[in-house]
Design an enzyme around this catalytic site. Structure first.
Site, PDB file in Angstrom:
ATOM      1  N   TYR A 168      79.506 -30.785  69.744  1.00  0.00           N
ATOM      2  CA  TYR A 168      79.136 -29.919  68.767  1.00  0.00           C
ATOM      3  C   TYR A 168      78.479 -28.594  68.792  1.00  0.00           C
ATOM      4  O   TYR A 168      79.120 -27.659  67.983  1.00  0.00           O
ATOM      5  CB  TYR A 168      78.039 -30.600  67.949  1.00  0.00           C
ATOM      6  N   LYS A 212      70.933 -21.237  64.365  1.00  0.00           N
ATOM      7  CA  LYS A 212      72.387 -21.515  64.608  1.00  0.00           C
ATOM      8  C   LYS A 212      72.949 -21.652  63.152  1.00  0.00           C
ATOM      9  O   LYS A 212      74.024 -20.930  62.877  1.00  0.00           O
ATOM     10  CB  LYS A 212      72.702 -22.811  65.386  1.00  0.00           C
ATOM     11  N   GLU A 232      83.835 -35.328  44.308  1.00  0.00           N
ATOM     12  CA  GLU A 232      84.360 -36.312  43.219  1.00  0.00           C
ATOM     13  C   GLU A 232      85.591 -37.214  43.992  1.00  0.00           C
ATOM     14  O   GLU A 232      85.663 -38.337  43.680  1.00  0.00           O
ATOM     15  CB  GLU A 232      84.821 -35.798  42.106  1.00  0.00           C
ATOM     16  N   GLU A 273      80.688 -25.401  67.201  1.00  0.00           N
ATOM     17  CA  GLU A 273      79.829 -24.557  66.222  1.00  0.00           C
ATOM     18  C   GLU A 273      79.927 -23.100  66.703  1.00  0.00           C
ATOM     19  O   GLU A 273      80.112 -22.177  65.903  1.00  0.00           O
ATOM     20  CB  GLU A 273      78.701 -25.054  66.030  1.00  0.00           C
ATOM     21  N   HIS A 296      83.250 -33.387  37.800  1.00  0.00           N
ATOM     22  CA  HIS A 296      84.660 -32.605  37.872  1.00  0.00           C
ATOM     23  C   HIS A 296      84.460 -31.262  37.301  1.00  0.00           C
ATOM     24  O   HIS A 296      83.893 -31.058  36.498  1.00  0.00           O
ATOM     25  CB  HIS A 296      85.812 -33.358  37.145  1.00  0.00           C
ATOM     26  N   CYS A 321      64.823 -26.688  68.055  1.00  0.00           N
ATOM     27  CA  CYS A 321      65.471 -26.695  66.808  1.00  0.00           C
ATOM     28  C   CYS A 321      65.044 -25.663  65.908  1.00  0.00           C
ATOM     29  O   CYS A 321      65.935 -24.738  65.456  1.00  0.00           O
ATOM     30  CB  CYS A 321      65.104 -27.988  65.559  1.00  0.00           C
ATOM     31  N   ALA A 346      51.676 -28.073  80.370  1.00  0.00           N
ATOM     32  CA  ALA A 346      50.873 -29.050  80.976  1.00  0.00           C
ATOM     33  C   ALA A 346      51.676 -30.365  81.768  1.00  0.00           C
ATOM     34  O   ALA A 346      52.765 -30.270  81.786  1.00  0.00           O
ATOM     35  CB  ALA A 346      50.560 -29.795  79.598  1.00  0.00           C
ATOM     36  N   CYS A 363      69.171 -25.601  65.897  1.00  0.00           N
ATOM     37  CA  CYS A 363      69.738 -25.481  64.640  1.00  0.00           C
ATOM     38  C   CYS A 363      69.422 -24.646  63.693  1.00  0.00           C
ATOM     39  O   CYS A 363      70.296 -24.222  63.002  1.00  0.00           O
ATOM     40  CB  CYS A 363      69.519 -27.207  64.278  1.00  0.00           C
TER      41      CYS A 363
END
Length: 451
Positions: free
Chosen positions: A180, A53, A445, A184, A440, A45, A117, A50
């Site tokens: 995705y 990106k 909304e 993306e 608004h 990540c 490891a 992510c």
């Protein structure tokens, strides 16, 4: 062997989002913790997923924002894009974040080994340097890695890992996959000026999302100039003398691209961990099988995050790491992570966000459902002269008025969805949304105005 005879109470293999959280929390509970990472602290990540990106997504949005600015009274002369500058700035910030993760572990007295490891025996880990360490508990948090299908010339292709380090934006890029990651990066490269083609083995993109959203994204992507090749597989990719790639796909003539990116999913990162040395049970795709408390079939070995057979999302790995550390080392009763009703997003152009059941899932599961939908043109797009439309969809259980799914495509959908996901998770009803006053003018909304 008595627990105090082991070198550490916990040894974590893999210092990504889940591993960092588990190690930090376990140490905060008083455990003696060590962790090993063979690449860079932070995991997929932070280092190659992510976070960087999303920075590229932000950069890509300026392509349309700068164009739209004219309609809002701004004249911007001489604009240009410098990929190398953005790439290097993103990588510098990744390094900064990596340092912060390291500081967090250091501040909690977690011993970090920057090497590979392997589990080599009962309660035993051997580092690449040859050092042997013992631990009462072992946590595997090595995440997942890009899947590379077998075909001639796949060594000439890149994955999302390498996409962050390109020397230049490819003029013509072929992206394999319909998930995705593919969508993306298609949006990112398209906004940076590439001619983008998506090649998919099926005729469906983003299979897990509501059909109305994925159809809308497909429509918008085509309008933006992204090409789609469905029901195809690679026959070969051949590198030519000028460095370009000659690609042959089933049912298509040979075509030339500057870059081919494979984004056909991710597989658990288990190679070389020594799982066979202690008999850890794996699933069909190599995923580590765990129970609700992240425990494997070996009593003292646990696993969290993308290496397991659950949900491959960073926030889920973090929650699993937290729950593991609290349950094993904390003073309170053990608890499990609730993997139901998890919100998700696709940072495409425009982005998609979703929580709960799709319409099809709800009808199959509940039978009688009500569907509310708003198909609208965001105000900014109206002023900018863009025809691109947003779509919000709410799925309601007709038996009790509970909202069981919310699905959105449009600007800032992931930001809006985070609050909506709380409502769905809490079991709020359509009447609760109807009773809420709208803010608004906003896109959000629409969620309380659905009739």
């Amino acid at each position: 062997m008595d627990d105090t005879a082991y070198d550490f109470d916990l040894f974590t293999i893999g210092i990504g989002s889940g591993g960092v959280r588990a190690s930090r929390v376990a140490a905060a509970h008083g455990a003696r913790v060590a962790a090993a990472e063979e690449y860079r602290v932070g995991g997929t990540c932070v280092i190659r997923g992510c976070v960087p990106k999303k920075m590229l997504v932000y950069g890509a949005h300026f392509a349309e924002d700068l164009e739209d600015a004219k309609q809002f009274g701004w004249d911007i002369e001489g604009k240009s894009f410098d990929w190398v500058r953005l790439r290097d700035i993103v990588q510098r910030d990744v390094t900064r974040l990596e340092g912060l993760y390291g500081e967090t572990l250091s501040n909690h007295n977690v011993t970090v080994f920057e090497e590979r490891a392997e589990i080599t025996g009962d309660h035993e880990i051997t580092l690449a340097s040859g050092k042997v360490i013992t631990a009462t508990y072992i946590l595997i948090a090595t995440g997942a890695k890009p899947h590379m299908p077998e075909f001639e010339g796949n060594e000439h292709c890149i994955t999302s890992n390498e996409a962050f380090h390109l020397e230049e934006v490819p003029k013509r890029v072929l992206i394999a996959g319909g998930g995705y990651i593919a969508n993306e990066f298609a949006g990112i490269f398209n906004e940076f000026g590439s001619k983008v083609t998506i090649a998919n083995r099926s005729d469906v993109i983003l299979r897990a999302y509501d059909p109305a959203l994925r159809d809308r994204l497909l429509q918008i992507s085509l309008t933006k100039g992204i090409e789609f090749c469905f029901n195809v597989e690679f026959e070969y990719v051949r590198k030519q003398e000028d460095g370009t790639l000659l690609v042959k796909m089933t049912n298509h003539e040979e075509r030339v691209y500057d870059q081919v990116m494979i984004a056909t999913g991710r597989v658990p990162n288990i190679d070389g961990l020594g799982l066979e040395n202690v008999g850890i049970e794996l699933g069909r795709k190599g995923e580590i099988k765990v129970d609700a408390y992240s425990k494997t079939n070996i009593d003292y070995i646990y696993a969290v995050g993308d290496v397991t057979d659950r949900v491959q999302l960073t926030p889920v790995a973090i929650r699993e790491g937290q729950a593991f550390a609290d349950s094993v080392f904390g003073p309170d009763k053990p608890y499990a992570v609730d993997h139901s009703c998890i919100p998700s997003a696709v940072f495409s152009h425009p982005p998609i966000a979703s929580v709960g059941m799709t319409e099809g899932e709800a009808r199959n599961s509940l039978g009688n459902v009500r569907v509310f939908q708003s198909d609208f043109r965001p105000m900014k797009n109206v002023v900018a002269g863009r025809s691109e439309r947003g779509l919000y969809k709410m799925i309601v259980d007709a038996a009790n008025d509970k909202i069981v799914g919310v699905h959105m495509i449009g600007p800032e959908s992931p930001e809006i969805m985070q609050a909506a996901a709380v409502a769905v998770k809490a079991g709020l009803t359509k009447a609760d949304f109807d009773a809420t006053t709208a803010i608004h003018p906003t896109m959000a909304e629409e969620l309380v105005l659905l009739r």
